[in-house]
Design a protein around this motif. Structure first.
Motif, PDB file in Angstrom:
ATOM      1  N   SER A 151       0.890  -1.095   0.123  1.00  0.00           N
ATOM      2  CA  SER A 151      -0.142  -0.006  -0.038  1.00  0.00           C
ATOM      3  C   SER A 151       0.783   1.104  -0.449  1.00  0.00           C
ATOM      4  CB  SER A 151      -1.183  -0.299   1.575  1.00  0.00           C
ATOM      5  OG  SER A 151      -1.765   1.753   0.912  1.00  0.00           O
ATOM      6  N   LEU A 152       2.002   1.079   1.146  1.00  0.00           N
ATOM      7  CA  LEU A 152       2.995   2.078   1.141  1.00  0.00           C
ATOM      8  C   LEU A 152       3.609   2.632  -0.056  1.00  0.00           C
ATOM      9  CD1 LEU A 152       4.282   2.768   4.533  1.00  0.00           C
ATOM     10  CD2 LEU A 152       3.783   4.447   2.815  1.00  0.00           C
ATOM     11  N   ASP A 153       4.221   1.418  -1.298  1.00  0.00           N
ATOM     12  CA  ASP A 153       4.922   1.420  -1.703  1.00  0.00           C
ATOM     13  C   ASP A 153       3.830   2.054  -3.521  1.00  0.00           C
ATOM     14  OD1 ASP A 153       7.667   0.748  -3.531  1.00  0.00           O
ATOM     15  OD2 ASP A 153       6.186  -0.545  -4.483  1.00  0.00           O
ATOM     16  N   LYS A 154       2.740   1.909  -3.587  1.00  0.00           N
ATOM     17  CA  LYS A 154       1.543   2.757  -4.440  1.00  0.00           C
ATOM     18  C   LYS A 154       1.608   3.531  -4.417  1.00  0.00           C
ATOM     19  CE  LYS A 154      -2.274   0.611  -6.692  1.00  0.00           C
ATOM     20  NZ  LYS A 154      -3.242   0.224  -6.358  1.00  0.00           N
ATOM     21  N   ASN A 157       4.634   6.231  -5.371  1.00  0.00           N
ATOM     22  CA  ASN A 157       5.053   5.781  -6.782  1.00  0.00           C
ATOM     23  C   ASN A 157       4.393   6.292  -7.591  1.00  0.00           C
ATOM     24  OD1 ASN A 157       7.942   4.045  -7.232  1.00  0.00           O
ATOM     25  ND2 ASN A 157       6.421   2.931  -5.538  1.00  0.00           N
ATOM     26  N   SER A 158       3.320   7.391  -6.604  1.00  0.00           N
ATOM     27  CA  SER A 158       1.935   7.984  -7.205  1.00  0.00           C
ATOM     28  C   SER A 158       2.374   8.948  -8.742  1.00  0.00           C
ATOM     29  CB  SER A 158       1.272   8.736  -6.736  1.00  0.00           C
ATOM     30  OG  SER A 158      -0.276   9.167  -6.673  1.00  0.00           O
ATOM     31  N   ILE A 162       2.025  15.881  -6.637  1.00  0.00           N
ATOM     32  CA  ILE A 162       1.555  16.322  -4.615  1.00  0.00           C
ATOM     33  C   ILE A 162       1.367  15.247  -4.210  1.00  0.00           C
ATOM     34  CG2 ILE A 162      -0.683  16.909  -5.268  1.00  0.00           C
ATOM     35  CD1 ILE A 162      -0.139  19.270  -3.520  1.00  0.00           C
ATOM     36  N   ILE A 163       0.946  14.004  -4.397  1.00  0.00           N
ATOM     37  CA  ILE A 163      -0.151  13.020  -3.021  1.00  0.00           C
ATOM     38  C   ILE A 163       1.692  12.127  -3.365  1.00  0.00           C
ATOM     39  CG2 ILE A 163      -0.902  10.762  -3.339  1.00  0.00           C
ATOM     40  CD1 ILE A 163      -3.359  12.123  -4.924  1.00  0.00           C
ATOM     41  N   LYS A 164       2.098  12.312  -4.149  1.00  0.00           N
ATOM     42  CA  LYS A 164       3.498  11.672  -3.981  1.00  0.00           C
ATOM     43  C   LYS A 164       4.338  12.284  -2.820  1.00  0.00           C
ATOM     44  CE  LYS A 164       6.224  11.209  -6.909  1.00  0.00           C
ATOM     45  NZ  LYS A 164       7.001  10.793  -8.709  1.00  0.00           N
ATOM     46  N   GLY A 165       4.606  13.522  -3.523  1.00  0.00           N
ATOM     47  CA  GLY A 165       5.587  14.269  -2.010  1.00  0.00           C
ATOM     48  C   GLY A 165       4.920  14.686  -0.726  1.00  0.00           C
ATOM     49  N   HIS A 166       3.801  14.388  -0.539  1.00  0.00           N
ATOM     50  CA  HIS A 166       4.023  14.248   1.385  1.00  0.00           C
ATOM     51  C   HIS A 166       3.482  13.109   1.386  1.00  0.00           C
ATOM     52  CE1 HIS A 166       1.296  18.129   1.151  1.00  0.00           C
ATOM     53  NE2 HIS A 166       0.648  18.588   0.452  1.00  0.00           N
ATOM     54  N   PHE A 167       3.582  12.131   0.572  1.00  0.00           N
ATOM     55  CA  PHE A 167       3.727  10.525   1.019  1.00  0.00           C
ATOM     56  C   PHE A 167       5.325  10.528   1.543  1.00  0.00           C
ATOM     57  CE2 PHE A 167      -0.373   9.338   0.346  1.00  0.00           C
ATOM     58  CZ  PHE A 167      -1.215   9.033   1.495  1.00  0.00           C
ATOM     59  N   CYS A 196      -4.892  14.071  -2.729  1.00  0.00           N
ATOM     60  CA  CYS A 196      -6.372  13.066  -3.372  1.00  0.00           C
ATOM     61  C   CYS A 196      -7.566  13.669  -3.053  1.00  0.00           C
ATOM     62  CB  CYS A 196      -6.164  12.135  -2.798  1.00  0.00           C
ATOM     63  SG  CYS A 196      -6.954  10.489  -3.578  1.00  0.00           S
ATOM     64  N   VAL A 197      -8.390  13.860  -2.974  1.00  0.00           N
ATOM     65  CA  VAL A 197      -9.622  14.101  -2.831  1.00  0.00           C
ATOM     66  C   VAL A 197      -9.400  15.538  -3.793  1.00  0.00           C
ATOM     67  CG1 VAL A 197     -10.933  13.016  -0.748  1.00  0.00           C
ATOM     68  CG2 VAL A 197      -9.850  15.719  -0.529  1.00  0.00           C
ATOM     69  N   ARG A 198      -8.846  16.311  -3.354  1.00  0.00           N
ATOM     70  CA  ARG A 198      -8.777  17.896  -4.525  1.00  0.00           C
ATOM     71  C   ARG A 198      -8.254  17.455  -5.329  1.00  0.00           C
ATOM     72  NH1 ARG A 198      -4.461  21.283  -0.335  1.00  0.00           N
ATOM     73  NH2 ARG A 198      -6.168  22.263   1.067  1.00  0.00           N
ATOM     74  N   TYR A 199      -7.332  16.728  -6.362  1.00  0.00           N
ATOM     75  CA  TYR A 199      -7.115  16.294  -7.141  1.00  0.00           C
ATOM     76  C   TYR A 199      -8.427  15.609  -8.201  1.00  0.00           C
ATOM     77  CZ  TYR A 199      -5.570  13.310 -10.920  1.00  0.00           C
ATOM     78  OH  TYR A 199      -5.486  12.053 -12.079  1.00  0.00           O
ATOM     79  N   ILE A 200      -9.296  14.529  -7.400  1.00  0.00           N
ATOM     80  CA  ILE A 200      -9.985  13.551  -7.446  1.00  0.00           C
ATOM     81  C   ILE A 200     -11.500  14.958  -7.813  1.00  0.00           C
ATOM     82  CG2 ILE A 200     -12.118  11.906  -7.200  1.00  0.00           C
ATOM     83  CD1 ILE A 200     -10.246  10.595  -5.709  1.00  0.00           C
ATOM     84  N   THR A 201     -11.592  15.855  -7.494  1.00  0.00           N
ATOM     85  CA  THR A 201     -12.853  16.573  -7.267  1.00  0.00           C
ATOM     86  C   THR A 201     -12.046  17.903  -8.330  1.00  0.00           C
ATOM     87  OG1 THR A 201     -12.239  18.228  -5.496  1.00  0.00           O
ATOM     88  CG2 THR A 201     -13.807  16.068  -4.920  1.00  0.00           C
ATOM     89  N   ASN A 202     -10.958  17.932  -8.457  1.00  0.00           N
ATOM     90  CA  ASN A 202     -10.551  19.336  -9.561  1.00  0.00           C
ATOM     91  C   ASN A 202     -10.820  20.139  -8.628  1.00  0.00           C
ATOM     92  OD1 ASN A 202      -9.351  20.371 -11.787  1.00  0.00           O
ATOM     93  ND2 ASN A 202     -11.913  20.793 -12.596  1.00  0.00           N
ATOM     94  N   LYS A 203     -10.651  20.504  -7.525  1.00  0.00           N
ATOM     95  CA  LYS A 203     -10.663  21.677  -6.512  1.00  0.00           C
ATOM     96  C   LYS A 203      -9.130  22.300  -5.909  1.00  0.00           C
ATOM     97  CE  LYS A 203     -15.574  21.780  -5.693  1.00  0.00           C
ATOM     98  NZ  LYS A 203     -16.799  21.835  -5.341  1.00  0.00           N
ATOM     99  N   PRO A 204      -8.430  22.487  -6.449  1.00  0.00           N
ATOM    100  CA  PRO A 204      -7.090  22.798  -5.747  1.00  0.00           C
ATOM    101  C   PRO A 204      -7.211  23.346  -4.046  1.00  0.00           C
ATOM    102  CG  PRO A 204      -7.262  23.835  -7.680  1.00  0.00           C
ATOM    103  CD  PRO A 204      -8.459  22.920  -7.631  1.00  0.00           C
ATOM    104  N   SER A 205      -8.186  23.935  -3.932  1.00  0.00           N
ATOM    105  CA  SER A 205      -7.828  24.850  -2.718  1.00  0.00           C
ATOM    106  C   SER A 205      -8.761  24.559  -2.171  1.00  0.00           C
ATOM    107  CB  SER A 205      -7.874  26.451  -3.004  1.00  0.00           C
ATOM    108  OG  SER A 205      -7.660  26.904  -4.136  1.00  0.00           O
TER     109      SER A 205
END
Length: 286
Positions: A151-154, A157-158, A162-167, A196-205
């Motif tokens: 799970s972590l490896d996934k 390597n996202s 921005i998701i990869k950076g946080h993890f 992740c949820v910002r990316y999915i909803t396309n709401k970066p802020s």
């Protein structure tokens, strides 16, 4: 997997996870990986790897380790010193430092395939000898469950930077053996979910709560799951002032290694699930 002698009672099977030390057999197995993958004569970068260990792990003068083998292909004093320190003299964390140092050398001077094989062989030794660590992205991380590692490896390597950076930050803060920062590791983990949820909803802020609400409205998230994500975000905010400044009268204990690990693995699983759902659902917001 237990060996024949362990399964049939000729040798005692391993019943404890090695976390604070490494036994002789484990050190030898790791050294065998080193001789085949890192500092053996036929490794193209053996001198560079040896110098890195000599300087960064043994803290010895660089000019005392010019080469690991002489013109007759015989090991030099520097090679024998590293071997002796690795197998017999130094504590287990020196071995872990050497493993990370070798990763950096291979990553810099060799191919991705070599790096992949090195990580695989190190982690195989950890698994066979019941070592409670894994080598993930160049960092020795205290994780014992293969599902957690996957799970972590996934997440690490996202394709979403921005998701990869946080993890990557969360893992680095969690895995720092000299000065772990569990509080900020929690923060980076939950920020990974928010990204992740910002990316999915396309709401970066937007806030995590707003994005989760949109996903729930669209029928992409079960209400109970959405509530759990919001509660996890709230939990991280209330744990030792993770997301907010600590209050003067706050007596809550700071996050410990178990909390940091739980949040890191849980957040990575949530992100992997959400991204998988996004791929499957053409209706998903964004």
């Amino acid at each position: 997997m237990a060996s024949f002698s362990e399964r049939h009672g000729y040798n005692p099977a391993r019943t404890t996870i090695q976390v604070d030390d490494l036994d002789k057999e484990t050190k030898i197995a790791l050294w065998n990986v080193f001789t085949s993958r890192v500092i053996g004569y036929y490794c193209d970068y053996h001198d560079l790897a040896g110098q890195s260990i000599w300087v960064d792990c043994l803290h010895k003068p660089e000019d005392e380790c010019n080469e690991l083998f002489n013109y007759r292909k015989m090991p030099t004093l520097a090679y024998e010193t590293i071997k002796n320190e690795f197998l017999f003299k130094k504590p287990f964390f020196f071995v872990m430092d050497c493993i990370e140092s070798a990763y950096n050398t291979i990553n810099t001077f060799s191919s991705k395939e070599d790096l992949k094989n090195y990580c695989k062989e190190i982690n195989n030794v950890f698994e066979i000898y019941s070592v409670g660590y894994r080598l993930i992205k160049g960092q020795i991380t205290q994780i014992e469950d293969e599902i957690e590692i996957e799970s972590l490896d996934k997440s690490l390597n996202s394709k979403i930077s921005i998701i990869k950076g946080h993890f990557q930050k969360a893992l680095s803060l969690y895995s720092n053996r000299k000065k772990p920062d569990y509080k900020n590791s929690l923060k980076e983990s939950i920020y990974g979910v928010e990204a992740c949820v910002r990316y999915i909803t396309n709401k970066p802020s937007a806030t995590l709560a707003t994005c989760v609400k949109d996903l729930q409205k669209n029928g992409d998230l079960h209400p109970a799951f959405a509530s759990s994500v919001n509660q996890l975000y709230g939990y991280c905010g209330d744990t030792g002032g993770v997301r907010h400044a600590e209050k003067p009268d706050d007596s809550s204990p700071p996050p410990d290694v178990n909390q940091a690990k739980f949040i890191l693995v849980t957040c990575s699983a949530i992100v992997n699930y959400l991204l998988t759902m996004k791929k499957k659902s053409s209706k998903m917001v964004g």
